[in-house]
Every structure is written in C-alpha cells, then in structure tokens.
Design an enzyme around this catalytic site. Structure first.
Site, short mmCIF file in Angstrom:
data_model
loop_
_atom_site.label_atom_id
_atom_site.label_comp_id
_atom_site.label_asym_id
_atom_site.label_seq_id
_atom_site.Cartn_x
_atom_site.Cartn_y
_atom_site.Cartn_z
N LYS A 1 56.14 23.89 25.16
CA LYS A 1 56.40 25.35 25.18
C LYS A 1 55.44 26.08 24.24
O LYS A 1 54.80 27.05 24.62
CB LYS A 1 57.85 25.66 24.75
N ARG B 1 68.78 29.46 24.64
CA ARG B 1 69.03 28.02 24.67
C ARG B 1 70.45 27.68 25.05
O ARG B 1 70.76 26.53 25.30
CB ARG B 1 68.78 27.49 23.28
N ARG C 1 52.92 15.10 16.49
CA ARG C 1 52.54 16.52 16.38
C ARG C 1 52.20 16.92 14.94
O ARG C 1 52.86 16.52 13.99
CB ARG C 1 53.70 17.39 16.86
N ARG D 1 56.48 18.94 10.96
CA ARG D 1 57.81 19.54 10.89
C ARG D 1 58.85 18.57 10.36
O ARG D 1 58.82 17.38 10.66
CB ARG D 1 58.22 20.05 12.28
N ARG E 1 68.28 15.93 19.74
CA ARG E 1 67.70 17.19 20.23
C ARG E 1 67.60 17.16 21.76
O ARG E 1 67.84 18.16 22.43
CB ARG E 1 66.31 17.43 19.61
P1 AP5 Z 1 54.72 21.58 21.65
O1 AP5 Z 1 53.97 22.56 22.46
O2 AP5 Z 1 54.73 21.74 20.19
O3 AP5 Z 1 56.21 21.42 22.23
P2 AP5 Z 1 57.44 22.40 22.20
O4 AP5 Z 1 58.01 22.46 23.58
O5 AP5 Z 1 57.06 23.70 21.57
O6 AP5 Z 1 58.42 21.54 21.32
P3 AP5 Z 1 59.34 21.93 20.10
O7 AP5 Z 1 59.63 20.66 19.37
O8 AP5 Z 1 58.75 23.06 19.34
O9 AP5 Z 1 60.62 22.38 20.83
P4 AP5 Z 1 62.01 22.50 20.21
O10 AP5 Z 1 62.69 23.24 21.27
O11 AP5 Z 1 62.64 21.24 19.78
O12 AP5 Z 1 61.72 23.26 18.82
P5 AP5 Z 1 61.89 24.78 18.38
O13 AP5 Z 1 60.85 25.08 17.39
O14 AP5 Z 1 62.07 25.67 19.53
O15 AP5 Z 1 54.15 20.12 22.03
C1 AP5 Z 1 54.58 18.97 21.32
C2 AP5 Z 1 53.38 18.05 21.05
O16 AP5 Z 1 52.91 17.52 22.29
C3 AP5 Z 1 52.19 18.74 20.39
O17 AP5 Z 1 51.63 17.89 19.44
C4 AP5 Z 1 51.22 19.02 21.54
O18 AP5 Z 1 49.89 18.97 21.09
C5 AP5 Z 1 51.54 17.90 22.51
N1 AP5 Z 1 51.45 18.31 23.92
C6 AP5 Z 1 51.82 19.52 24.46
N2 AP5 Z 1 51.59 19.52 25.79
C7 AP5 Z 1 51.09 18.29 26.10
C8 AP5 Z 1 50.64 17.69 27.32
N3 AP5 Z 1 50.68 18.33 28.49
N4 AP5 Z 1 50.20 16.42 27.25
C9 AP5 Z 1 50.14 15.73 26.07
N5 AP5 Z 1 50.54 16.26 24.88
C10 AP5 Z 1 51.00 17.53 24.90
O19 AP5 Z 1 63.31 24.69 17.64
C11 AP5 Z 1 63.45 23.97 16.44
C12 AP5 Z 1 64.86 24.13 15.91
O20 AP5 Z 1 65.11 25.52 15.62
C13 AP5 Z 1 65.99 23.73 16.87
O21 AP5 Z 1 66.25 22.35 16.84
C14 AP5 Z 1 67.14 24.56 16.32
O22 AP5 Z 1 67.65 24.00 15.13
C15 AP5 Z 1 66.44 25.88 15.96
N6 AP5 Z 1 66.39 26.83 17.08
C16 AP5 Z 1 65.27 27.35 17.66
N7 AP5 Z 1 65.58 28.19 18.65
C17 AP5 Z 1 66.93 28.21 18.72
C18 AP5 Z 1 67.84 28.89 19.58
N8 AP5 Z 1 67.41 29.69 20.56
N9 AP5 Z 1 69.17 28.67 19.38
C19 AP5 Z 1 69.62 27.87 18.38
N10 AP5 Z 1 68.79 27.18 17.53
C20 AP5 Z 1 67.46 27.37 17.71
MG MG Z 2 57.64 24.71 19.82
#
Ligand code: AP5
Ligand code: MG
Length: 218
Positions: A16, A91, A130, A164, A175
């Site tokens: 994402k 979410r 990552r 992270r 997760r």
């Molecule tokens: P990356 O693009 O970083 O993936 P992402 O989908 O952004 O993954 P996240 O871990 O950020 O998602 P998440 O939903 O767990 O975390 P968030 O920050 O939203 O890609 C990952 C890796 O793969 C990178 O190294 C990239 O280079 C590589 N990659 C990407 N595409 C690729 C491809 N096609 N091929 C190969 N490699 C690739 O949330 C974190 C925390 O915040 C949650 O756990 C929760 O505690 C809180 N939170 C956030 N939003 C909410 C909400 N709406 N409600 C409640 N709690 C929330």
């Molecule tokens: Mg992210």
C-alpha cells in the site's frame, strides 16, 4: 483529469505504502496513511502517540475513534483538494461507515477502492526485509528494493534508515489474522458500492502500479 480519490486496501506488507508513494507523484494527490500519522504521533510523543505506542508495537488496531478523528481533520487540509489516497484506512466496518458519513458531510465523492491482494506466505519476507529513509520516508527492501547507491536514499541522499517496531515475524501472524477478519466485512461493504477492484499484488512493483493506474484511468 488527474483528480482521484481512492482507498488502497491490502494486507500488512502488501505494498500500500509503496504504491501510494508512486501514485501521489503520478496524479499529484496526497497519501493519507493512518499508520504513518500514528507513527509520527509516537515519535513526537503527543497524547495520542503515548496512547497508541504499545498497541501498535504489538500489531493490534488502535481505536476507531482515534483514526476516524485523525482522517476527518486531515481531509480538511487544503492539499487534499486535488485528491487523495487513503492508505490503511478504513480498516474496520465502523471506520468505513464513519468515512462514508464524513465524506457525505464534506461533499466528497470516492472514485475507487483498490484491494492489493498478496498471498500470506509472501508477506513475512516483505515485512521483515523492509526499511525506510528516516528523513523522507522512502521505502526500501533488503531483497526487492535496495537503494541504488548503498546507504544513500535514492530520493534525498540521506544515509540513515529505520526499521519499524512492529516489523518482526511474531507480530506478522496476528496482523494478518486481524486483516483477514476485518477484510471479510470491508470487502463486501465496498463490493456493494460498485467501487471495488482487486489487483494482483504478487508481481513486481511496476506491474502492480500499471494495474492500479489502469483501474484509475478507466
Ligand atoms: P509496503 O508498501 O511498506 O507495504 P504496506 O502495505 O504499506 O504494509 P504495512 O506494513 O505498512 O501495512 P500495515 O497495514 O500493517 O501497516 P500500517 O502502517 O498501515 O511494502 C512492504 C515491503 O515490501 C517494503 O519493503 C516494499 O519495498 C516491499 N514491496 C512492496 N511491493 C512489493 C512488490 N510488489 N514486490 C516485492 N516487494 C514489494 O499500520 C500500522 C499499525 O498502525 C497497525 O498495526 C495499527 O496498530 C495502526 N493503524 C494504522 N491504521 C489503522 C486504522 N485504520 N485503524 C486502526 N489501527 C490502525
Ligand atoms: Mg504502509
């Protein structure tokens, strides 16, 4: 016309953030990542940051109330006028309903909801490999995307990178379980609006971008 308002859904590590950063440049729209906003609050040591730190480190969801309030305020900032990408929000069904009513109140219409789909078994490697530029936030991966010049961010030249606190194999399982549980409610919700498209996220980053752009430009 480049004005786009979309939700990017997908599992942890699904790409994402990676895709949102490309799309914000391509369409001159802003990435609104609740994860990034919450991590910034933790680093800044705000009241919200103190409240959510342990929850995030354990890979659990923070309260709907906090993230809905955060997004509602953020959508009022002028840089959203040209469009936005919601990354990691909504979410839960309650967040989707909250978003629905706030968009109606603000007179904003969504164009698209894209789910980036990746098999669970590929996500552990993506998450544990990552790292991110500590200055500009550009994302990298130990295998899939290293900086062109070692130890120098491609975007800003900075030499410091961070990992992270929730990016370890133990939290990934919970997760992912949380994601699938919530997605089983969210996907039908957006399917019923006719806005949902599923994109294959199990291909290289450029191919994923091409698929998403095809959806947005259609
Ligand atoms: P990356 O693009 O970083 O993936 P992402 O989908 O952004 O993954 P996240 O871990 O950020 O998602 P998440 O939903 O767990 O975390 P968030 O920050 O939203 O890609 C990952 C890796 O793969 C990178 O190294 C990239 O280079 C590589 N990659 C990407 N595409 C690729 C491809 N096609 N091929 C190969 N490699 C690739 O949330 C974190 C925390 O915040 C949650 O756990 C929760 O505690 C809180 N939170 C956030 N939003 C909410 C909400 N709406 N409600 C409640 N709690 C929330
Ligand atoms: Mg992210």
């Amino acid at each position: 016309m480049t004005e786009k308002r979309l939700i990017l859904m997908g599992p942890p590590g699904g790409g994402k953030g990676t895709q949102a950063k490309v799309l914000q440049e391509a369409y001159s729209i802003v990435q609104l990542s609740t994860g990034d906003m919450l991590r910034a609050a933790v680093v800044a040591g705000t009241g919200v940051g103190k409240q959510v730190k342990a929850i995030m480190d354990a890979g659990n969801l923070v309260s709907d109330e906090i993230v809905i309030g955060m997004i509602s305020e953020r959508l009022d900032v002028e840089d959203c006028v040209n469009g936005f990408i919601l990354d990691g929000f909504p979410r839960t069904l309650a967040q989707a309903e909250g978003l629905d009513s706030m968009l109606k109140e603000k007179g904003i219409v969504l164009d698209s909801v894209v789910e980036i789909r990746v098999p669970d078994q590929n996500l552990v490697d993506r998450i544990t490999g990552r790292f991110t530029c500590s200055k500009c936030g550009e994302g990298y991966h130990d295998t899939f995307k290293l900086p062109i010049i070692a130890d120098s961010c491609d975007s800003c030249g900075n030499a410091e990178f961070t990992r992270r606190a929730d990016d370890h194999a133990e939290t990934v399982k919970s997760r992912l379980e949380t994601y699938h549980k919530q997605a089983s409610q969210l996907l039908p919700f957006y399917e019923s609006t006719g806005l949902l498209t599923v994109v294959d996220g199990d291909q290289d980053m450029v191919a994923v971008t091409t698929e998403i752009k095809r959806v947005l430009d259609s």
